[in-house]
Design a protein around this motif. Sequence first.
Motif, PDB file in Angstrom:
ATOM      1  N   SER A 174       0.913  -1.310   0.007  1.00 42.70           N
ATOM      2  CA  SER A 174      -0.081   0.127   0.041  1.00 42.70           C
ATOM      3  C   SER A 174       0.918   1.316  -0.094  1.00 42.70           C
ATOM      4  O   SER A 174       0.328   2.289  -0.776  1.00 42.70           O
ATOM      5  N   GLY A 204       2.230   1.743  -3.600  1.00 44.78           N
ATOM      6  CA  GLY A 204       1.298   2.217  -4.616  1.00 44.78           C
ATOM      7  C   GLY A 204       1.366   3.511  -5.291  1.00 44.78           C
ATOM      8  O   GLY A 204       1.588   3.543  -6.408  1.00 44.78           O
ATOM      9  N   CYS A 256       4.570   3.981  -7.324  1.00 46.01           N
ATOM     10  CA  CYS A 256       5.019   3.044  -8.474  1.00 46.01           C
ATOM     11  C   CYS A 256       5.403   3.732  -9.809  1.00 46.01           C
ATOM     12  O   CYS A 256       6.379   3.441 -10.690  1.00 46.01           O
ATOM     13  N   ILE A 311      -1.969  -5.940  -9.338  1.00 42.76           N
ATOM     14  CA  ILE A 311      -1.275  -5.134  -8.390  1.00 42.76           C
ATOM     15  C   ILE A 311      -1.973  -3.774  -8.600  1.00 42.76           C
ATOM     16  O   ILE A 311      -2.148  -2.860  -7.828  1.00 42.76           O
ATOM     17  N   LYS A 312      -2.329  -3.046  -9.985  1.00 46.52           N
ATOM     18  CA  LYS A 312      -3.082  -2.019 -10.123  1.00 46.52           C
ATOM     19  C   LYS A 312      -4.379  -1.852  -9.591  1.00 46.52           C
ATOM     20  O   LYS A 312      -4.904  -1.001  -8.906  1.00 46.52           O
ATOM     21  N   TYR A 334      -3.549  -2.126  -5.493  1.00 52.06           N
ATOM     22  CA  TYR A 334      -2.932  -1.153  -4.556  1.00 52.06           C
ATOM     23  C   TYR A 334      -2.690   0.130  -5.616  1.00 52.06           C
ATOM     24  O   TYR A 334      -2.020   1.078  -5.202  1.00 52.06           O
ATOM     25  N   CYS A 390      -1.105   0.534  -8.313  1.00 55.61           N
ATOM     26  CA  CYS A 390       0.382   0.428  -8.634  1.00 55.61           C
ATOM     27  C   CYS A 390       0.759   0.414 -10.126  1.00 55.61           C
ATOM     28  O   CYS A 390       0.157  -0.807 -10.607  1.00 55.61           O
TER      29      CYS A 390
END
Length: 297
Positions: free
Chosen positions: A152, A155, A158, A177-178, A181, A183
Amino acid sequence: MKRRLGVLLAVVALLTSACGNPFEGGAEGGATGEIIIGASDVGESLLLAQIYAGALRGAGAEDVTVRPPVGGREVVVKALQDRSLSVVPDYTGNLLRYFDKNTEATTSADVYGELRQKLPAGFEVLDQAPAEDKDLLVVRKELADSGVRTFSDLGPRCGELVFGGPGQWSDRWKEKIKALYGCEFKEIRTTDTGGPVTVAALRSGEIQVADLFSTSSTIQSNGFVPLEDDKAMFPAQNIVPLVAKGTLNEREVKALNDVSAALTTEKLTRLNVEFSEEKQNPLDIAEKFLRDNGLNG
């Protein structure tokens, strides 16, 4: 979880010098009472196979063979089906994903529970170990000290960071992950699968975030900082024996369950250090683990 071919070649040389060529001989499987343990081309898998073999011999099994390497999971599954293999060490999350590509389970309990339900007839998994060898995102100490300690935390940063990892990472985790988070990395580079290319790139600053594995000896030796996956993006990957059903008796099953109970992530990491950095003989590593944990009969 594939590692470098060099790891395989090194362990083959050690095994051959210690006890003759482990690739010689037939593979009749459970029909003759022989217990045949397979392993992948991963040093850790080969170490676990030797630990399983020693525990089974300590439990009274008289005909135990370690037969590395046996190839990918597709080959392993077929070999267990036709009884040319009796047991292999595996990882719960990857094994569940193999049998159920749509699984959403992530925790150790959920992954193991679903795995037992999804296994086809003819297979069984024994007790899972507390030890995990799972994907981690790691960073250098400087980034961690700036406040990046969890996924977190990562994120929002990134967009300024370059990620390095295996070639399939984007297909498997980029959207996940997008979504979890927020990211989106500045760039995603293919380095290698938790190996020296990834480590060197992170150490030099060529990349700022890397995918490594939780039992990798290179994390501590390089001062890298693992980030907490606080929303459980990566599934649990507990070590578990995958068995051709009916090839082990009760005493042999107990022996492998006892191994699992004793195997922690910390201990597994130490085994990898002994093999990959200290260059100890894998048979000696296995014997010492069994002796230290009272598992040698």
